[in-house]
Scaffold this motif. Structure first.
Motif, PDB file in Angstrom:
ATOM      1  N   GLN A 207       7.326 -42.692-139.130  1.00  0.00           N
ATOM      2  CA  GLN A 207       6.938 -42.306-137.777  1.00  0.00           C
ATOM      3  C   GLN A 207       6.707 -40.797-137.678  1.00  0.00           C
ATOM      4  OE1 GLN A 207       6.503 -44.755-135.362  1.00  0.00           O
ATOM      5  NE2 GLN A 207       5.531 -43.112-134.205  1.00  0.00           N
TER       6      GLN A 207
ATOM      7  N   ASP B 204       3.470 -39.411-136.078  1.00  0.00           N
ATOM      8  CA  ASP B 204       3.491 -38.524-134.913  1.00  0.00           C
ATOM      9  C   ASP B 204       2.522 -37.361-135.093  1.00  0.00           C
ATOM     10  OD1 ASP B 204       5.303 -40.071-133.622  1.00  0.00           O
ATOM     11  OD2 ASP B 204       7.065 -38.849-134.125  1.00  0.00           O
TER      12      ASP B 204
ATOM     13  N   VAL C 130       3.841 -48.719-135.790  1.00  0.00           N
ATOM     14  CA  VAL C 130       4.346 -48.835-137.156  1.00  0.00           C
ATOM     15  C   VAL C 130       5.238 -50.063-137.253  1.00  0.00           C
ATOM     16  CG1 VAL C 130       5.779 -47.754-138.914  1.00  0.00           C
ATOM     17  CG2 VAL C 130       4.256 -46.348-137.516  1.00  0.00           C
TER      18      VAL C 130
END
Lengths: 450, 302
Positions: free
Chosen positions: A64, A68, A81
């Motif tokens: 992540q 991001d 995800v």
């Protein structure tokens, strides 16, 4: 050339739609041919600024963080995800979703050795259409050969596993040995010394890890497989090179100089931590893994090159590593490719993957980045382990292919060569059994075996 | 004269039947969707042969004839048959003994004892298998260490020759408590007057157990036998998890279920896996019918 073709196709499409408007002919046929051409920068920009939702299947922990970064750069694209926990768990699900025609992700993590299997079912997008081939020179050459061939580019490399030899300096000293073996002959001599003078085995050869054996084959110059991307395969598991590797280990195992415990299991973790095995022939992801498993032995380890088959050579193989591939069924091809590309090649994201998730890099840029290579590792007595393995990566043999059904090849390994390892039995004849089993499966599945 | 009654009875029957159908409907829907449809789909799948190259072709019974000649299928079947004849009796005798002991009321803290014996069943088989795998460990496992403490070499419990026994031990550990609870519950419903009468007649606890209790819980015993038979043929979790710990000892064909799973997901041959699963189902049905008919015949004779 491709640009002009694209223009022609667009022109043709316009003509056909004009004809459709006039009620003359259906306009459906042109979709396929336009897929084979390169998208223009305008089209790519447009796709990236259109609100889009992507699904990404992977088992990289905390990915992540990189996602991001991607979403910050392309705020219109939302990425979901899905952590699939591992390849073994993910592939059956992915195959089922592809077969069902729904539920498959846009981007999926796939290990190098499984790319062929998804190519064979036509499930991967050829990334040439997004200009992926222009990035060839960004990668270490053998890694590029793992994702691309003369028919296309099938995935974006994510991480790799060039192999080295992690060894316990204290056990080597206790056995009165000067340094790690530079050749396999020397390895065999040292194996006897270590067994007689210490409580350790020089190494463990698990009967359940075809990946490691493939890496050792790779180093020995064996070319066990080839696949033309369509129906033709060649299977050469009992080649002289592979037989040499297997016979070498068989000899050590039968003399009780090498342990045969299954790896990544309780006993083996304990064995590593308590010095049952004095060395581990492992990939570049191994050093950090070991650091977590054998904390108490910090400072006692060192990384060396794999022993060589011929003195003076410097060759390695690869064990593990994976890619991010774009699924052919994805409705958001451009955005999906950009996600796969960004995560693995954006400077910040790639460095994060290398330093935080400990995925050994694939791009030459990251492999030279001082933030990555200059780290000194206390666990390895202050050695710059990343820099060391970055060097190993350049010595990996460039031409190694896989079969489109490695699941079977690997499970069959465990039943043949693997079983012989664990029984300390005839591994060389087990290699023939493996060859026959794989050949039989390939024929039964309709492949042409060369 | 009889007509009005018959008519009334039939209207009652009709409304009752309708109510019965409505009540049973939720079950029927679930049964249909979750059982009959997948079963039908599996049967359909098993009639095809699929290849990675070339796709699916209808092949009739080819998959079944292939399975009937498949030594790995038979190897798995014979291993679960071994479970049936060795592990099931050990497990059920132990469960019965414990249930009888608890039922005498002479065990102290019998509630706690019951809970402790039942506890393994409450532990997921995944956890249980991993735990035992750890205990079995060849170098650093607890059992080996105990052996070494008294100066004996530790047995390799994860070795090919021992793995069946080690798996049996895990399954026993998990299910003795479960079977014990079924039998214990059955024992509790026996009217206590029978024991009093027997005691007046001078019967001791063993005699009471043998002549009153065991015959009285016959139905429950049969139930546990049938469940255990089905359970052993469906053996999957334990070998599948042990595969990670001792891959070369367990293999891909330890039990027919594990074999079918590996064929479907490692060999990517769903069709052949469906055929194996169907054959296994047929074997289970046949054995269950045989056991039940043997039991029924004995019951009629006695």
């Amino acid at each position: 050339m491709t640009r002009t073709r694209k223009a022609m196709v667009l022109g043709a499409a316009a003509l056909v739609s004009a004809l459709t408007l006039a009620g003359c002919s259906p306009a459906a046929q042109n979709d396929d041919s336009s897929n084979a051409t390169t998208y223009t920068q305008d089209e790519i920009d447009k796709a990236l600024s259109t609100p889009t939702e992507l699904t990404f299947w992977t088992w990289v922990p905390d990915v992540q963080k990189e996602v991001d970064l991607f979403e910050a750069k392309y705020p219109n694209i939302k990425v979901t995800v899905v952590n699939t926990t591992g390849g073994t768990q993910q592939y059956p699900k992915l195959r089922a979703a592809i077969k069902a025609g729904e539920g498959a992700p846009d981007v999926a993590q796939i290990e190098y050795q499984y790319l062929s299997s998804f190519r064979q079912t036509g499930s991967l997008s050829d990334l040439t259409q997004f200009g992926a081939d222009e990035h060839k020179s960004d990668y270490v050459d053998w890694i590029w050969n793992q994702v691309a061939d003369d028919k296309g580019v099938w995935a974006v490399p994510q991480d790799s596993g060039p192999m080295g030899n992690l060894y316990r300096t204290d056990i080597w000293a206790a056995a009165g040995l000067e340094g790690p073996p530079s050749t396999w002959d020397e390895f065999a001599e040292q194996a006897a010394e270590i067994r007689s003078k210490t409580d350790s085995y020089i190494a463990d050869l698990p009967g359940n890890d075809p990946g490691q054996m493939m890496g050792l084959f790779w180093q020995a110059g064996a070319k066990p497989f080839s696949y033309d991307g369509d129906k033709t395969v060649s299977i050469n598991l009992n080649s002289p090179e592979a037989t040499k590797v297997v016979a070498f280990w068989q000899d050590l195992i039968q003399k009780d100089l090498v342990a045969t415990d299954p790896d990544f299991a309780d006993e083996w973790y304990q064995g590593l931590a308590r010095g049952k095995y004095a060395s581990w022939q492992v990939a570049a992801w191994g050093p950090l893994f070991l650091q977590g498993t054998a904390k108490d032995t910090s400072g006692l380890w060192n990384a060396a090159k794999l022993p060589q088959w011929n003195a003076g050579e410097d060759v390695s193989g690869n064990w593990g590593g994976s890619t991010d591939a774009v699924l052919a069924g994805s409705d958001n091809q451009i955005a999906a490719y950009e996600l796969a590309k960004f995560i693995n090649t954006d400077e910040e994201s790639a460095l994060l993957l290398a330093n935080d998730q400990f995925l050994f890099p694939t791009t030459t840029a990251t492999l030279k980045n001082p933030d990555f290579v200059d780290q000194e590792s206390e666990f390895y007595g202050g050695q710059k382990v990343n820099e060391f393995f970055a060097g190993v990566s350049t010595t990996v043999d460039k031409d190694f292919q896989w079969l489109p059904f490695m699941d079977f090849v690997y499970s069959s390994y465990n039943e043949t060569v693997g079983a012989a390892i664990s029984d300390k039995a005839d591994m060389v004849s087990a290699l023939d059994d493996w060859q026959n089993a794989v050949q039989e499966y390939a024929t039964q599945q309709g492949f042409t075996v060369q | 004269m009889t007509r009005p009654t018959a008519a009334r009875r039939s209207t009652i029957d009709r409304t009752q039947t309708r109510a019965a159908w409505i009540l049973i409907l939720p079950f029927l829907i679930v049964f249909l969707l979750a059982f009959i449809v997948p079963l039908g789909y599996a049967a359909y799948l098993s009639g095809f042969t699929s290849q990675l190259v070339g796709g699916e072709v209808f092949s009739g019974l080819t998959n079944y004839t292939r399975a009937l000649q498949d030594p790995q299928f038979y190897a798995g079947l014979s291993r679960v048959a071994l479970f049936l004849f060795v592990q099931v009796p050990i497990m059920l005798i132990a469960a019965l003994a414990l249930a009888l002991a608890l039922d005498t009321g002479r065990v102290r803290a019998s509630k706690a004892a019951r809970l402790l014996i039942f506890l393994p069943y409450a532990i997921p088989s995944v956890v249980a298998t991993l735990m035992w795998g750890y205990l079995y460990g060849n170098d650093f496992g607890l059992i080996t260490q105990l052996f070494e403490l008294i100066g004996l070499p530790g047995p390799d419990l994860l070795d090919k020759s021992n793995i069946v026994g080690s798996t049996m031990n895990i399954v026993c550990w998990e299910f003795i408590g479960y079977n014990m609870i079924i039998l214990y519950a059955a024992l509790r419903v026996i009217p206590t007057e029978l024991y009093e009468a027997a005691e007046i007649d001078g019967a001791n606890q063993f005699r009471i157990a043998w002549s009153i209790k065991i015959p009285a819980i016959r139905q429950a015993l049969i139930l546990t036998v049938i469940f255990s038979i089905i359970g052993s043929f469906q053996l999957f979790n334990e070998p599948n998890l042990l595969y990670n710990i001792a891959p070369n000892s367990v293999g891909t064909d330890f039990s027919p279920n594990l074999y079918a799973y590996n064929i479907a997901f490692k060999n990517q041959d769903v069709n052949y896996a469906a055929a194996i699963a169907f054959l296994l189902g047929i074997v289970i049905v046949i054995i269950s019918i045989v056991v039940q008919s043997v039991v029924n015949r004995r019951e009629r004779n006695s």
